[in-house]
Scaffold this motif. Structure first.
Motif, PDB file in Angstrom:
ATOM      1  N   SER A  34      28.723   9.923  -9.778  1.00 30.20           N
ATOM      2  CA  SER A  34      29.499  10.769  -8.867  1.00 30.20           C
ATOM      3  C   SER A  34      29.891  12.049  -9.593  1.00 30.20           C
ATOM      4  O   SER A  34      30.123  12.050 -10.808  1.00 30.20           O
ATOM      5  CB  SER A  34      30.743  10.054  -8.340  1.00 30.20           C
ATOM      6  OG  SER A  34      31.826  10.153  -9.220  1.00 30.20           O
ATOM      7  N   SER A  36      32.620  13.798  -9.228  1.00 27.44           N
ATOM      8  CA  SER A  36      34.018  13.732  -9.679  1.00 27.44           C
ATOM      9  C   SER A  36      34.158  12.966 -10.996  1.00 27.44           C
ATOM     10  O   SER A  36      34.871  13.397 -11.894  1.00 27.44           O
ATOM     11  CB  SER A  36      34.897  13.080  -8.613  1.00 27.44           C
ATOM     12  OG  SER A  36      34.910  13.861  -7.443  1.00 27.44           O
ATOM     13  N   ALA A  39      32.655  14.988 -13.836  1.00 29.26           N
ATOM     14  CA  ALA A  39      33.579  16.071 -14.187  1.00 29.26           C
ATOM     15  C   ALA A  39      34.726  15.543 -15.040  1.00 29.26           C
ATOM     16  O   ALA A  39      35.076  16.140 -16.061  1.00 29.26           O
ATOM     17  CB  ALA A  39      34.124  16.728 -12.927  1.00 29.26           C
ATOM     18  N   ALA A  40      35.288  14.425 -14.647  1.00 25.48           N
ATOM     19  CA  ALA A  40      36.399  13.840 -15.401  1.00 25.48           C
ATOM     20  C   ALA A  40      35.970  13.461 -16.811  1.00 25.48           C
ATOM     21  O   ALA A  40      36.706  13.689 -17.780  1.00 25.48           O
ATOM     22  CB  ALA A  40      36.954  12.624 -14.664  1.00 25.48           C
ATOM     23  N   SER A  45      36.999  20.532 -14.048  1.00 26.55           N
ATOM     24  CA  SER A  45      37.452  20.283 -12.683  1.00 26.55           C
ATOM     25  C   SER A  45      36.269  19.910 -11.790  1.00 26.55           C
ATOM     26  O   SER A  45      35.120  20.262 -12.065  1.00 26.55           O
ATOM     27  CB  SER A  45      38.167  21.512 -12.123  1.00 26.55           C
ATOM     28  OG  SER A  45      37.253  22.567 -11.929  1.00 26.55           O
ATOM     29  N   GLN A  46      36.556  19.243 -10.692  1.00 26.50           N
ATOM     30  CA  GLN A  46      35.512  18.864  -9.753  1.00 26.50           C
ATOM     31  C   GLN A  46      34.857  20.103  -9.136  1.00 26.50           C
ATOM     32  O   GLN A  46      33.620  20.149  -9.024  1.00 26.50           O
ATOM     33  CB  GLN A  46      36.073  17.915  -8.686  1.00 26.50           C
ATOM     34  CG  GLN A  46      35.023  17.298  -7.778  1.00 26.50           C
ATOM     35  CD  GLN A  46      34.623  18.204  -6.635  1.00 26.50           C
ATOM     36  OE1 GLN A  46      35.436  18.983  -6.135  1.00 26.50           O
ATOM     37  NE2 GLN A  46      33.384  18.118  -6.220  1.00 26.50           N
ATOM     38  N   SER A  50      30.879  21.021  -9.328  1.00 28.85           N
ATOM     39  CA  SER A  50      30.044  21.288  -8.156  1.00 28.85           C
ATOM     40  C   SER A  50      29.311  22.616  -8.299  1.00 28.85           C
ATOM     41  O   SER A  50      28.125  22.719  -7.935  1.00 28.85           O
ATOM     42  CB  SER A  50      30.897  21.298  -6.884  1.00 28.85           C
ATOM     43  OG  SER A  50      31.367  20.004  -6.601  1.00 28.85           O
ATOM     44  N   ARG A  67      23.501  13.935  -2.046  1.00 29.88           N
ATOM     45  CA  ARG A  67      24.934  14.153  -1.762  1.00 29.88           C
ATOM     46  C   ARG A  67      25.288  13.521  -0.448  1.00 29.88           C
ATOM     47  O   ARG A  67      24.537  13.368   0.422  1.00 29.88           O
ATOM     48  CB  ARG A  67      25.250  15.645  -1.716  1.00 29.88           C
ATOM     49  CG  ARG A  67      25.027  16.291  -3.044  1.00 29.88           C
ATOM     50  CD  ARG A  67      25.411  17.727  -2.992  1.00 29.88           C
ATOM     51  NE  ARG A  67      25.020  18.341  -4.247  1.00 29.88           N
ATOM     52  CZ  ARG A  67      24.952  19.633  -4.438  1.00 29.88           C
ATOM     53  NH1 ARG A  67      25.251  20.456  -3.476  1.00 29.88           N
ATOM     54  NH2 ARG A  67      24.590  20.117  -5.573  1.00 29.88           N
TER      55      ARG A  67
END
Length: 67
Positions: A34, A36, A39-40, A45-46, A50, A67
């Motif tokens: 995913s 998110s 990114a983490a 940041s998400q 993106s 997606r």
């Protein structure tokens, strides 16, 4: 400070225009499945993740993930 010092060195770029940070992101995306979570894991940041995904797909000319 000379031009070769780590604090002033620029990260290498690949010939295609992709950066190694893009490759790290794709690897994180594969591991986490995913945007998110990828990114983490990279402490970004998400929305930045993106944007990075869009840049990668634009450079490659193909979708990197569903997606």
């Amino acid at each position: 400070m000379d031009a070769q010092s780590p604090s002033r060195a620029r990260p290498p770029q690949l010939r295609s225009g992709l950066k190694f940070s893009h490759l790290r992101f794709v690897a994180a995306l594969e591991e986490s499945a995913s945007v998110s979570a990828a990114a983490a894991s990279l402490n970004i940041s998400q929305p930045a993740a993106s944007r990075m995904l869009s840049e990668i797909e634009s450079q490659l000319g193909v979708p990197v993930c569903e997606r």
